[in-house]
Write a protein that holds these residues in place. Structure first.
Motif, mmCIF file in Angstrom:
data_model
loop_
_atom_site.group_PDB
_atom_site.id
_atom_site.type_symbol
_atom_site.label_atom_id
_atom_site.label_comp_id
_atom_site.label_asym_id
_atom_site.label_seq_id
_atom_site.Cartn_x
_atom_site.Cartn_y
_atom_site.Cartn_z
ATOM 1 N N LYS A 84 0.830 -1.202 0.000
ATOM 2 C CA LYS A 84 0.000 0.000 0.000
ATOM 3 C C LYS A 84 0.865 1.253 0.000
ATOM 4 O O LYS A 84 1.786 1.397 0.791
ATOM 5 N N LYS A 85 0.582 2.173 -0.927
ATOM 6 C CA LYS A 85 1.294 3.438 -0.993
ATOM 7 C C LYS A 85 0.699 4.423 0.005
ATOM 8 O O LYS A 85 -0.497 4.403 0.273
ATOM 9 N N THR A 128 4.611 7.439 -6.927
ATOM 10 C CA THR A 128 3.394 7.064 -7.642
ATOM 11 C C THR A 128 2.701 8.341 -8.089
ATOM 12 O O THR A 128 2.751 9.375 -7.401
ATOM 13 N N ASN A 157 -0.588 8.097 -9.198
ATOM 14 C CA ASN A 157 -2.011 7.759 -9.151
ATOM 15 C C ASN A 157 -2.550 8.009 -7.748
ATOM 16 O O ASN A 157 -2.110 7.393 -6.766
ATOM 17 N N ASP A 196 -3.810 5.158 -5.571
ATOM 18 C CA ASP A 196 -2.868 4.277 -4.874
ATOM 19 C C ASP A 196 -2.749 4.624 -3.385
ATOM 20 O O ASP A 196 -2.385 3.760 -2.579
#
Length: 463
Positions: free
Chosen positions: A322-323, A333, A335, A338
């Protein structure tokens, strides 16, 4: 309360008066205790009990079966002469000899008093003695002998006894002393309590009400959050959040990115939770962003997720970990999805740990892009920032916020903390206003005047 400025100190007298009115029962209780203590102390003082016996006489000096204005005027005119005869040496010496008193003329004279009743021919003759029966006997004998001397000297008619002397049952000096000490004790205790209440009010260094926020922080209170007492206050909390929402909607353009700042990190948690709950209940989509990357505390779920991520990493699937917020800000990232985690139907974004350059990351272009993306995706974005007690990171996202609200906790936030917080305010934040939390709901008139409109104690049309 005291408000210090560069050149002088202002005193909030209305605040002191409100404090006295609110704690008047304490002052009254202290006065009663002081009166009781004073009376108790007076009763323990050793002293010889003295009894006062009094007779009431009607003095006209003339023999008449009827009362006229002339007889009253004549009686008033001869009262002074009657007093002088009453206290004369021959009269008092005769009383001493008749009763066999072991006293001198001066001693007996000091025990006798006369007091005329204003506008009449009546007079009270009193005698004070250590024995109640002897006090009565002295008065009776004094009236008898003085009447004879008045007739012999002035030819005046003897005074008429309206009320005969009686033997008193309680020492007058002890009774009066108890009353006097009770009054002194009550007054002293009440005054000390009053001074204490006023002193506490003027030297109080904590935010207590709406006025103290507006005066000390120089901000308008835009909303309040009542102290949570379960079902008893649920409707007031909901009304408070509705009022806050209506204040936001009353602006020309409804602010959607809302940042909450406070001195301590914990002061705004409950507020954000309740406002998020309200927004979701009225059908609004909400994203809560916790930008705290300094004083990071992992909850139980976060610890479990870390353990899962480590386990996953061992298996070679670390790409699926998990970001977190810092990953997006560092560009690891691009996105937003995310870093979003759904909790109870609410989108949340949080940091995964402490970051050394957190201020620079929040100030950077990726942070700006993050909030623009969230604003396009959700109706409202609520920013939970780290407390200024720990770091200045909240300032980094002011430029990306539509409004910034300062959160103060009633009875906990100190004036020094308010000063430290407002010292960092920019012009934009000052126009946003303040929110006061942990407000104790009361149906008193004072509470209604201060907070009634915020919690719906009286009707208020929605904007």
């Amino acid at each position: 309360m005291l408000k210090e400025t560069k050149d002088f100190v202002m005193i909030d007298l209305t605040g002191a008066i409100r404090a006295v009115a609110k704690r008047f029962w304490i002052i009254l209780l202290c006065a009663c205790i002081g009166a009781g203590a004073g009376a108790g102390y007076a009763s323990t003082i050793k002293t010889t009990p003295m009894y006062r016996s009094t007779a009431k006489l009607y003095v006209t000096g003339v023999y008449s079966a009827t009362v006229s204005s002339s007889s009253i005027a004549a009686g008033q005119a001869i009262l002074s002469s009657y007093y002088n005869i009453l206290e004369s040496r021959p009269v008092l010496t005769t009383v001493i000899e008749t009763l066999g008193l072991n006293m001198t003329y001066s001693q007996l004279k000091s025990c006798i008093s006369e007091k005329s009743i204003s506008g009449t021919c009546m007079v009270n003759i009193s005698a004070v003695f250590a024995d109640p029966e002897w006090a009565k006997a002295i008065v009776d004998e004094l009236i008898k002998i003085s009447a004879q001397y008045s007739y012999d000297i002035m030819g005046m008619a003897p005074p008429v006894v309206v009320e005969s002397a009686s033997a008193p049952t309680y020492p007058y000096n002890i009774e009066s002393r108890v009353k006097k000490y009770a009054v002194y004790g009550g007054a002293a205790a009440g005054l000390l309590a009053l001074i204490f209440v006023v002193f506490i009010s003027l030297t109080d260094k904590k935010i207590r009400d709406k006025k103290s926020v507006e005066w000390k922080a120089d901000m308008e209170v835009k909303a309040v959050l009542p102290h949570d007492k379960g079902e008893k206050t649920a409707k007031y909390i909901n009304n408070a959040m509705r009022y806050f929402y209506s204040e936001l909607c009353s602006q020309e353009e409804t602010p959607r990115v809302i940042t909450f700042v406070s001195y301590k990190d914990s002061e705004k948690k409950k507020l954000i939770k309740e406002f998020t709950k309200f927004l979701t209940e009225i059908g609004k989509s909400v994203a809560v962003v916790n930008t705290n990357m300094v004083s990071f505390k992992k909850d139980k779920n976060a610890v479990e997720n870390d353990a899962d991520n480590k386990e996953t990493g061992k298996k070679g699937n670390s790409k699926n970990a998990k970001k977190m917020l810092e990953d997006y800000l560092k560009g690891e990232t691009n996105n937003i999805e995310d870093i979003i985690e759904e909790k109870d139907g609410i989108a949340t974004i949080a940091a995964g740990g402490e970051v050394l350059n957190s201020y620079e990351l929040l100030k950077g272009e990726n942070s700006k892009k993050l909030f623009e993306g969230l604003k396009n995706k959700y109706d409202f974005v609520l920013n939970d920032t780290v407390g200024f007690e720990t770091a200045n990171d909240a300032e980094a996202i002011f430029d990306y916020s539509d409004v910034v609200f300062s959160v103060f906790t009633r009875g906990k936030t100190t004036y020094k903390q308010v000063a430290d917080l407002t010292a960092r305010f920019n012009a934009k934040e000052k126009t946003s206003g303040a929110i006061l939390t942990e407000v104790i709901v009361s149906k008193s008139k004072a509470f209604a005047n201060d907070f009634g409109k915020y919690v719906g104690l009286f009707n208020r049309s929605a904007k």
